[in-house]
Design a protein around this motif. Structure first.
Motif, PDB file in Angstrom:
ATOM      1  N   THR A 191      12.617  38.603  14.386  1.00 27.10           N
ATOM      2  CA  THR A 191      13.257  37.577  13.550  1.00 27.10           C
ATOM      3  C   THR A 191      12.408  37.150  12.365  1.00 27.10           C
ATOM      4  OG1 THR A 191      12.334  35.775  14.896  1.00 27.10           O
ATOM      5  CG2 THR A 191      14.457  36.708  15.578  1.00 27.10           C
ATOM      6  N   GLY A 192      11.084  37.451  12.399  1.00 26.24           N
ATOM      7  CA  GLY A 192      10.201  37.017  11.329  1.00 26.24           C
ATOM      8  C   GLY A 192       9.880  35.529  11.352  1.00 26.24           C
ATOM      9  N   ILE A 193      10.072  34.861  12.505  1.00 24.65           N
ATOM     10  CA  ILE A 193       9.845  33.423  12.624  1.00 24.65           C
ATOM     11  C   ILE A 193       8.411  33.169  13.080  1.00 24.65           C
ATOM     12  CG2 ILE A 193      10.526  31.324  13.864  1.00 24.65           C
ATOM     13  CD1 ILE A 193      13.341  32.480  14.060  1.00 24.65           C
ATOM     14  N   TRP A 194       7.768  32.184  12.444  1.00 28.78           N
ATOM     15  CA  TRP A 194       6.419  31.757  12.823  1.00 28.78           C
ATOM     16  C   TRP A 194       6.512  30.520  13.718  1.00 28.78           C
ATOM     17  CZ3 TRP A 194       1.939  34.325  11.544  1.00 28.78           C
ATOM     18  CH2 TRP A 194       2.037  35.309  10.564  1.00 28.78           C
ATOM     19  N   SER A 195       5.570  30.425  14.668  1.00 26.27           N
ATOM     20  CA  SER A 195       5.497  29.250  15.542  1.00 26.27           C
ATOM     21  C   SER A 195       4.080  29.149  16.097  1.00 26.27           C
ATOM     22  CB  SER A 195       6.520  29.355  16.686  1.00 26.27           C
ATOM     23  OG  SER A 195       6.284  30.516  17.475  1.00 26.27           O
ATOM     24  N   ARG A 196       3.833  28.089  16.879  1.00 29.93           N
ATOM     25  CA  ARG A 196       2.532  27.932  17.524  1.00 29.93           C
ATOM     26  C   ARG A 196       2.650  28.415  18.965  1.00 29.93           C
ATOM     27  NH1 ARG A 196      -0.956  22.719  16.131  1.00 29.93           N
ATOM     28  NH2 ARG A 196      -2.465  24.194  16.966  1.00 29.93           N
ATOM     29  N   PRO A 197       1.705  29.247  19.428  1.00 37.42           N
ATOM     30  CA  PRO A 197       1.815  29.756  20.801  1.00 37.42           C
ATOM     31  C   PRO A 197       1.511  28.696  21.852  1.00 37.42           C
ATOM     32  CG  PRO A 197      -0.228  30.499  19.809  1.00 37.42           C
ATOM     33  CD  PRO A 197       0.535  29.803  18.727  1.00 37.42           C
ATOM     34  N   ILE A 198       0.708  27.666  21.480  1.00 35.13           N
ATOM     35  CA  ILE A 198       0.316  26.600  22.405  1.00 35.13           C
ATOM     36  C   ILE A 198       0.504  25.276  21.690  1.00 35.13           C
ATOM     37  CG2 ILE A 198      -1.522  25.708  23.895  1.00 35.13           C
ATOM     38  CD1 ILE A 198      -2.847  28.408  23.801  1.00 35.13           C
ATOM     39  N   ASP A 199       0.956  24.263  22.427  1.00 32.13           N
ATOM     40  CA  ASP A 199       1.127  22.955  21.790  1.00 32.13           C
ATOM     41  C   ASP A 199      -0.237  22.388  21.383  1.00 32.13           C
ATOM     42  OD1 ASP A 199       0.375  20.655  24.064  1.00 32.13           O
ATOM     43  OD2 ASP A 199       0.950  22.592  24.883  1.00 32.13           O
ATOM     44  N   GLU A 200      -0.231  21.411  20.488  1.00 33.23           N
ATOM     45  CA  GLU A 200      -1.465  20.885  19.918  1.00 33.23           C
ATOM     46  C   GLU A 200      -2.380  20.272  20.974  1.00 33.23           C
ATOM     47  OE1 GLU A 200      -0.704  18.295  16.695  1.00 33.23           O
ATOM     48  OE2 GLU A 200       0.507  19.711  15.570  1.00 33.23           O
ATOM     49  N   LEU A 201      -1.790  19.565  21.976  1.00 32.65           N
ATOM     50  CA  LEU A 201      -2.632  18.937  22.986  1.00 32.65           C
ATOM     51  C   LEU A 201      -3.373  19.988  23.807  1.00 32.65           C
ATOM     52  CD1 LEU A 201      -0.271  16.100  24.272  1.00 32.65           C
ATOM     53  CD2 LEU A 201      -2.181  15.911  22.670  1.00 32.65           C
ATOM     54  N   GLY A 202      -2.662  21.081  24.170  1.00 29.17           N
ATOM     55  CA  GLY A 202      -3.310  22.120  24.946  1.00 29.17           C
ATOM     56  C   GLY A 202      -4.381  22.838  24.170  1.00 29.17           C
ATOM     57  N   LEU A 203      -4.188  23.024  22.851  1.00 24.47           N
ATOM     58  CA  LEU A 203      -5.148  23.755  22.053  1.00 24.47           C
ATOM     59  C   LEU A 203      -6.365  22.912  21.698  1.00 24.47           C
ATOM     60  CD1 LEU A 203      -5.351  26.606  20.890  1.00 24.47           C
ATOM     61  CD2 LEU A 203      -4.447  25.730  18.747  1.00 24.47           C
ATOM     62  N   ASP A 204      -6.201  21.592  21.634  1.00 25.48           N
ATOM     63  CA  ASP A 204      -7.317  20.737  21.261  1.00 25.48           C
ATOM     64  C   ASP A 204      -8.346  20.612  22.371  1.00 25.48           C
ATOM     65  OD1 ASP A 204      -6.389  20.345  18.765  1.00 25.48           O
ATOM     66  OD2 ASP A 204      -5.411  18.430  19.184  1.00 25.48           O
ATOM     67  N   GLY A 205      -8.001  21.028  23.570  1.00 28.70           N
ATOM     68  CA  GLY A 205      -9.009  21.111  24.606  1.00 28.70           C
ATOM     69  C   GLY A 205      -9.135  19.860  25.432  1.00 28.70           C
ATOM     70  N   PHE A 206      -9.905  18.865  24.959  1.00 29.50           N
ATOM     71  CA  PHE A 206     -10.216  17.715  25.776  1.00 29.50           C
ATOM     72  C   PHE A 206      -9.052  16.732  25.884  1.00 29.50           C
ATOM     73  CE2 PHE A 206     -14.400  19.138  24.227  1.00 29.50           C
ATOM     74  CZ  PHE A 206     -14.961  19.447  25.448  1.00 29.50           C
ATOM     75  N   ALA A 207      -8.056  16.842  24.989  1.00 31.75           N
ATOM     76  CA  ALA A 207      -6.877  15.979  25.118  1.00 31.75           C
ATOM     77  C   ALA A 207      -6.105  16.372  26.374  1.00 31.75           C
ATOM     78  CB  ALA A 207      -5.989  16.108  23.884  1.00 31.75           C
ATOM     79  N   PRO A 208      -5.463  15.429  27.044  1.00 27.47           N
ATOM     80  CA  PRO A 208      -4.793  15.729  28.313  1.00 27.47           C
ATOM     81  C   PRO A 208      -3.489  16.489  28.112  1.00 27.47           C
ATOM     82  CG  PRO A 208      -4.396  13.453  27.708  1.00 27.47           C
ATOM     83  CD  PRO A 208      -5.337  13.991  26.678  1.00 27.47           C
ATOM     84  N   GLY A 209      -3.570  17.720  27.665  1.00 30.96           N
ATOM     85  CA  GLY A 209      -2.384  18.535  27.458  1.00 30.96           C
ATOM     86  C   GLY A 209      -2.259  19.587  28.545  1.00 30.96           C
ATOM     87  N   PRO A 210      -1.108  20.240  28.642  1.00 31.43           N
ATOM     88  CA  PRO A 210      -0.926  21.271  29.666  1.00 31.43           C
ATOM     89  C   PRO A 210      -1.746  22.516  29.350  1.00 31.43           C
ATOM     90  CG  PRO A 210       0.962  21.207  28.203  1.00 31.43           C
ATOM     91  CD  PRO A 210       0.088  20.057  27.809  1.00 31.43           C
TER      92      PRO A 210
END
Length: 888
Positions: A828-847
């Motif tokens: 489709t040529g669509i861009w997105s983020r593979p992981i939500d911001e909380l999960g990627l930021d590390g120490f934030a309580p994300g999944p």
């Protein structure tokens, strides 16, 4: 040939004479079928003749119906981009095979006779007759011995002109008698025939001339030519036969062949000149026109014309006849783009290709105008390649026939700097258009689905490694009737097919019954040295929270997951108590930095030299650095490649921050750094024991990118050590209008994919196969199936079928402009983020989902310690009470 050592009952009961009769019948069909027949079991191999050593001298083993395929783009056999491989295809079955023929490094092809290749060596023009499948060679005198035998005004002509008349539109014939190979060469432009044997020191030109008007045909060691005594269309045509030379009465040499003798005549009311000869199903067919209007084509058997029977052939079955400088008969059953019951040739009145259907009398064009015109953007089908094989001067230079190039005057020269290849041939048929023939790899891997759950045998107790030894298999002692009925060769065939799918499925298969375990090879003890037992597709899982392999809270267990099936296993590996890991289970022992290669499921280990032997071999500007800094440059972003040969394990280590490659074997006492440097640009990729790197000669994104290959080190001639690997060799180039730098390499389904951007805006990602780029074919992949490509320091291909949090048909990587993880969907040529911001930021309580673990596995320095987060990139490996430097 690797065949089972024990015979199954139904194979061993075959009488010897019946076995040989079946073998000869198989050989009449196809040479490679005979090779496969002999590979079934030891009894069948020992009861039949081995073709090796007889491939040239025994006519039965000639690989008839096999033709060397022209690749297009000027990729002649021996071209550097082909990696030493040459492709062949069967004219009757449509089978393609790829062979490695190093002989083409200094040889060029002149002709193909019954599947045998007539080669000329560059240095001295010596002629070699090569059997491509057995490697047998017959050597004949140098072709240069003909330069002074041309006669007339040609003996005083320039050498380049004499070479032109010798090598232009040559037709060869091969015959063998009492182990002596005889070759005749018919020169259409000279109207002469030259002959020589494998016992002669020079070629001899016949004293008589060949009155031929149409290109000769080679058949059963003889030459056949069509002659028209008068140049008019209403004259009687003659078919002449040239027999091979016979040994003289003294037995010291061979006599000159007898002059051409008349074997058949064809009145003009039967067939009008020109007439063409073509071999089909072991018979010679004569093709011509019914009248002077050339509106209808008739086909006769030469055997009927010799008897004075003028009865045209009403059907040629599924065959299509290609009539040109070299005439071919092709089966259409396995070649769908070719039409049955047709004759394809250059029409006598219009100098263009025409196709005549014998059953209906309909004329058509075999190739559309765009494809035939060459540079116009038309398709290039298999029929285009077959037509190109009919022109020897096009075929042997890796070109595709083109009418547009026909209009360009000038000499056709080889695109190599060889003395005897320059300016030797003149032709009007060259092209540089794309060729789209099927790409068949040298060895195909059959992929089997994971075995059913009924094959799983529960174990009553845990062991330190996955049980693969024969003593560890818990299997019923008495097999069921259907299990014991399986012949041994069939059992081993099934086992190898399962092993191609997954190593652990092979382990479970052997655990079903005692007979299945005893009838297949045990992987224990072979896990490293036998490449078939390498656990491909399995990756050690990063646990997170700093729980590195060997951490006390893990109890000695390490988890692995399969990138394709999503299966998880937990293995107890006490070795990690005093080892750290870098690369694909390449271990370093803490005490002395000894490197070990570990098979996690069999427990097999190959030990190599201490890594500390590299401390004094760094780049000049780093030898004076503190020891801790040296260890950083040795071990940071390292990429390992493992190869095995004759029980010896070889390892190459490439570091992104080191310009050289280190190598060692299990027999060496120290690591050695290469004398040459690696042009670093993008992280290397390890694939089948070799390393691949992408290099951009200039830092600009609009420069041409190159893909380099580093082969594994070879053992020296006296067997006391390993030689230094050869410097990186260029295997493919990628212009900036195809893919913009940076380019990334990733292995997917046993193939290397090249990933990059379509332009400098980095807004669209394209994926190509490296094999296509090596052949100059710039055709992007439209689909990668259920795969997702993760590209970082280590690139991974992951199946999304069993990993639901991962999206198929995507590329996940760090975007060059935004410097954060991005996910691009190819369809489709669509861009997105593979992981939500909380999960990627590390120490934030994300999944922390499974895709997070996969991303962490792509970064080696994170993978063996913790899990990745943008807030914890600076990592030190420390153990309580242990200050040993190599883990820092």
């Amino acid at each position: 040939m690797a065949a089972p050592s024990s015979l199954s009952p139904w194979a061993s009961i075959l009488p010897g004479d019946l076995l040989r009769l079946i073998a000869w019948r198989v050989l009449e069909g196809d040479f490679l079928d005979y090779v496969r027949f002999r590979a079934v079991c030891t009894g069948w191999r020992s009861g039949t003749l081995c073709p090796r050593g007889r491939g040239v001298t025994d006519l039965r083993f000639h690989p008839r119906r096999w033709m060397m395929l022209t690749e297009g783009h000027g990729l002649y056999p021996g071209h550097g981009k082909l990696g030493g491989y040459v492709r062949f295809f069967n004219l009757y079955t449509g089978t393609f095979v790829r062979l490695k023929l190093p002989l083409f490094r200094n040889h060029c092809a002149l002709d193909s006779v019954d599947g045998l290749l007539i080669l000329q060596r560059d240095e001295d023009t010596t002629i070699h007759v090569l059997h491509p499948f057995t490697g047998d060679i017959a050597e004949l005198p140098p072709l240069a011995s003909l330069l002074n035998q041309l006669g007339g005004d040609l003996n005083g002509a320039r050498e380049s002109d004499r070479w032109f008349f010798i090598r232009n539109t040559i037709c060869a014939s091969v015959s063998c008698n009492a182990g002596i190979t005889t070759v005749m060469l018919a020169f259409h432009n000279l109207s002469r025939v030259a002959f020589a044997t494998s016992q002669d020191r020079h070629w001899t030109m016949t004293s008589w001339e060949v009155p031929c008007n149409i290109r000769p045909l080679s058949f059963c060691g003889k030459l056949y030519v069509v002659h028209n005594p008068t140049p008019t269309l209403d004259a009687t045509s003659q078919v002449l036969q040239i027999d091979h030379p016979l040994q003289d009465e003294m037995g010291l040499g061979f006599r000159e062949p007898s002059p051409p003798r008349l074997i058949a005549t064809c009145p003009p009311d039967i067939l009008r000149y020109p007439l063409y000869l073509v071999e089909s199903d072991s018979e010679i067919l004569v093709v011509g026109h019914s009248d002077s209007s050339f509106s209808h084509i008739l086909v006769y058997k030469l055997a009927d014309l010799m008897l004075g029977r003028f009865i045209p052939v009403t059907s040629i079955g599924d065959r299509a006849l290609f009539v040109e400088q070299r005439s071919l008969s092709v089966s259409t059953k396995s070649l769908p783009t070719i039409m049955a019951e047709t004759v394809v040739y250059t029409h006598p009145r219009r100098p263009e290709f025409a196709q005549f259907q014998l059953g209906t009398g309909i004329w058509s064009r075999p190739i559309d105008e765009l494809g035939l015109d060459g540079f116009a953007p038309g398709p290039c089908s298999l029929i285009h390649h077959v037509l190109s094989c009919c022109f020897r001067n096009v075929w042997n230079k890796g070109l595709i026939y083109s009418t547009k190039e026909y209009k360009k005057p000038g000499w056709l020269v080889w695109k190599v700097k060889r003395k005897f290849r320059n300016g030797l041939t003149l032709t009007d048929f060259i092209t540089e258009i794309d060729q789209c023939s099927p790409y068949i790899p040298a060895v195909g891997n059959a992929v089997m689905p994971p075995s059913s759950r009924s094959l799983l045998v529960p174990r009553k107790r845990r062991r330190s490694v996955v049980e693969t030894s024969d003593a560890a298999m818990a299997a019923p002692s008495s097999p069921s009737p259907w299990a014991s009925f399986l012949p041994g060769d069939l059992l081993r065939l099934i086992a190898w097919l399962i092993l191609d799918g997954d190593f652990l499925d092979y382990v479970r298969f052997r655990a079903v019954y005692t007979s299945w375990r005893s009838g297949t090879i045990c992987p224990g003890g072979r896990g490293i040295t036998d490449l078939r037992f390498h656990p491909r597709g399995w990756m050690m899982l990063t646990e997170g929270h700093g729980y590195y392999p060997g951490h006390g809270k893990l109890g000695g267990y390490v988890r692995f997951f399969n990138l394709y099936s999503g299966t998880f296993v937990r293995v107890k590996l006490p070795l990690f108590r005093n080892h750290c890991v870098d690369g694909l289970l390449l271990l370093q022992r803490d005490d002395d930095t000894v490197i070990r290669v570990l098979h996690p499921f069999t427990g097999d280990i190959a030990e190599l030299s201490p890594l500390s032997t590299l401390l004094t071999q760094l780049d000049d500007d780093r030898n004076e650095e503190p020891e801790c800094e040296k260890w950083f440059f040795i071990r940071y972003n390292i990429c390992a490649s493992v190869s095995c040969n004759a029980g010896i394990t070889s390892v190459m280590l490439a570091s992104h921050y080191q310009s050289r490659v280190a190598f060692a074997t299990s027999q060496d006492r120290h690591w050695t750094v290469t004398s040459w440097k690696v042009p670093r640009s993008v992280r290397p990729l390890s694939f089948r024991g070799k390393l691949y790197v992408v290099h951009n000669q200039t830092p600009a994104i609009d420069a041409t990118s190159t893909v380099l290959q580093i082969d594994h080190p070879l053992q020296d001639q006296i067997g006391l050590g390993s030689r230094e690997p050869s410097p990186p060799k260029l295997v493919a180039t990628c212009p900036p209008d195809i893919l913009r730098y940076p380019l990334y390499l990733v292995e997917c389904d046993s193939e290397i994919l090249v990933v990059g951007h379509s332009d400098s805006s980095f807004s669209h990602i394209l994926v190509y196969k490296l094999a296509d780029l090596m052949l100059g074919r710039f055709i992007p992949i439209t689909s990668i199936g259920d795969r997702a490509l993760f590209i970082e320091e280590r690139s991974l291909s992951v199946s999304s079928k069993s990993l639901p949090t991962i999206m198929a048909e995507t590329v996940v990587y760090i975007h060059p402009r935004t410097h954060d993880f991005a996910q691009f969907q190819l369809r489709t040529g669509i861009w997105s983020r593979p992981i939500d911001e909380l999960g990627l930021d590390g120490f934030a309580p994300g999944p922390c989902s499974l895709i997070h673990h996969v991303l962490s596995c792509c970064i080696r320095n994170v993978w063996y310690i913790t899990s990745y987060s943008q807030g914890s990139l600076q990592i030190l490996f420390t153990l309580p009470g242990n200050s040993f430097i190599p883990r820092s």
